[in-house]
Design a protein around this motif. Structure first.
Motif, PDB file in Angstrom:
ATOM      1  N   ARG A  71       0.823  -1.215   0.000  1.00 20.50           N
ATOM      2  CA  ARG A  71       0.000   0.000   0.000  1.00 20.50           C
ATOM      3  C   ARG A  71       0.856   1.263   0.000  1.00 20.50           C
ATOM      4  N   ARG A  72       2.084   1.159   0.459  1.00 17.62           N
ATOM      5  CA  ARG A  72       2.965   2.322   0.390  1.00 17.62           C
ATOM      6  C   ARG A  72       3.307   2.653  -1.062  1.00 17.62           C
ATOM      7  N   ASP A  75       0.441   4.509  -2.397  1.00 16.20           N
ATOM      8  CA  ASP A  75       0.421   5.886  -1.898  1.00 16.20           C
ATOM      9  C   ASP A  75       1.416   6.765  -2.655  1.00 16.20           C
ATOM     10  N   ALA A 122      -6.612   3.065  -3.193  1.00 12.57           N
ATOM     11  CA  ALA A 122      -6.064   4.414  -3.234  1.00 12.57           C
ATOM     12  C   ALA A 122      -6.684   5.252  -4.354  1.00 12.57           C
ATOM     13  N   LYS A 124      -6.141   4.840  -7.518  1.00 14.29           N
ATOM     14  CA  LYS A 124      -5.139   5.030  -8.565  1.00 14.29           C
ATOM     15  C   LYS A 124      -5.439   4.108  -9.760  1.00 14.29           C
TER      16      LYS A 124
END
Length: 278
Positions: A71-72, A75, A122, A124
Motif C-alpha cells: 500500500r505504500r 500511496d 487508493a 489510482k
C-alpha cells in the motif's frame, strides 16, 4: 501553469525462476530474477513518465511481508501497469491444474492481487496487459480457461510460437463502451495474440469491451467501479515498435487515456482540501 513533473507509474515485476540446465553453468541465471521488459517500460515512458518496477516479496525473500506494505507503493506512485508473463496458477481462481505445465506462478499472483487491491483502494488507475488482463479478471472473482486448445478446441489459434507477436487476429470492439469511444468509427481491428489462457467466467462488475473474431473470446475488460481499471489481452507495446498497417489497432489512444486518468487523479488529490492542524 500545468504541472511538468513526470508521472510515476509502477510496473509489476516479471519473475524468472532458475532451473536446469542453467543451474549447471553458474552466473546470474542461477538466481531468481525480477525484471521489467524493455518494450513495456519504453511504451509507458514515451509519454513523460518515469517507470518504477515493483519487486515481489515472498516467504524466501530477505525482506518479509511483515516488513513492507504494498500500500505504500500505491500511496507514492500515480498508477499501476501489470505486464505479461507466466500463467496465473489455477489455484488462484479455485481450480486445480489440468496439466502440470500450467501450474502458473502463485507468488506473482498473490503479489499482483495485493497490488491491484492497494491501487484500487487508493483510487489510482490500473492497466493490465495480457497476463495483467487475466489477473484483473481473477482479482474480481473471475476464472480462466487454463488452455484454449484443450478446453475450446473450436477456437482460433491464439498462440503461435513461431510467429510470436506477429500472430494477428481480428477483434470486434463492443460498441457503446469506453474503448469504442477511444476508437470512434472503428468496429473491428487486428491485434497481436500471444496467449494460451483466456477469460472464462467474467469477474464481478467488469464489462467486456472487445471480443476475438470469430470465436468470441474476451479480449478487453473494464471495471464499472469508481476508479480506472482496464485490461487488454494483446500487447500494444510490441505494436508500438513497428509501423502499423491500417488494420492493426494503434495502442497510443489506450496509453493516453490511462495516463490522462492518472493525471486527473493526481490533480484531484493535490486539490483536495487539507485538514487544518491545530
Amino acid at each position: 501553469m500545468p504541472d511538468s513533473t513526470p508521472l510515476l507509474i509502477g510496473i509489476s515485476a516479471r519473475i524468472y525462476y532458475p532451473a536446469a540446465p542453467v543451474l549447471d553453468i553458474g552466473g546470474v541465471f542461477t538466481k531468481t530474477l525480477h525484471y521489467l521488459e524493455q518494450s513495456v517500460a519504453h511504451w509507458v515512458m514515451s509519454r513523460h513518465v518515469l517507470a518504477v518496477m515493483i519487486p515481489a516479496v515472498d516467504a524466501d525473500s530477505i525482506v518479509k511481508r511483515k516488513d513492507i506494505s504494498l500500500r505504500r507503493y500505491a500511496d507514492m506512485l500515480d498508477g499501476l501497469v501489470l505486464q505479461g508473463g507466466n500463467d496465473i496458477a489455477p489455484e488462484t481462481y479455485g481450480e486445480t491444474p489440468i496439466d502440470p505445465r500450467w501450474h502458473g506462478d502463485r507468488v506473482r499472483d498473490r503479489y499482483e492481487m495485493q497490488l491491484v487491491e492497494a491501487f484500487i483502494d487508493a483510487g489510482k488507475p490500473v492497466l493490465g496487459i495480457c497476463r495483467g488482463h487475466q489477473l484483473i479478471n481473477v482479482a474480481f472473482g473471475g476464472t480462466l480457461y487454463q488452455d484454449i486448445p484443450t478446453q475450446l478446441p473450436q477456437a482460433i489459434t491464439h498462440l503461435d510460437t513461431s510467429l510470436y507477436d506477429r500472430r494477428l487476429h481480428a477483434v470486434n470492439i463492443v460498441q457503446g463502451t469506453h474503448l469504442a469511444r477511444l476508437y470512434s468509427g472503428t468496429t473491428q481491428a487486428a491485434i497481436n495474440s500471444i496467449h494460451h489462457q483466456a477469460v472464462k467466467d467474467l469477474g464481478r462488475d467488469l464489462v467486456v469491451e472487445a471480443l476475438a473474431v470469430p470465436d468470441g473470446l474476451v479480449e478487453a475488460i473494464r471495471w464499472r467501479g469508481p476508479s480506472y481499471v482496464f485490461g487488454m489481452q494483446w500487447h500494444p507495446e510490441f505494436m508500438a515498435l513497428e509501423t502499423l498497417d491500417e488494420e492493426q489497432l494503434d495502442g497510443k489512444p489506450i496509453l493516453a487515456d490511462f495516463l490522462d486518468a492518472v493525471r486527473r487523479r493526481k490533480v484531484q488529490a493535490t486539490a483536495a482540501p487539507k485538514l487544518a492542524v491545530a
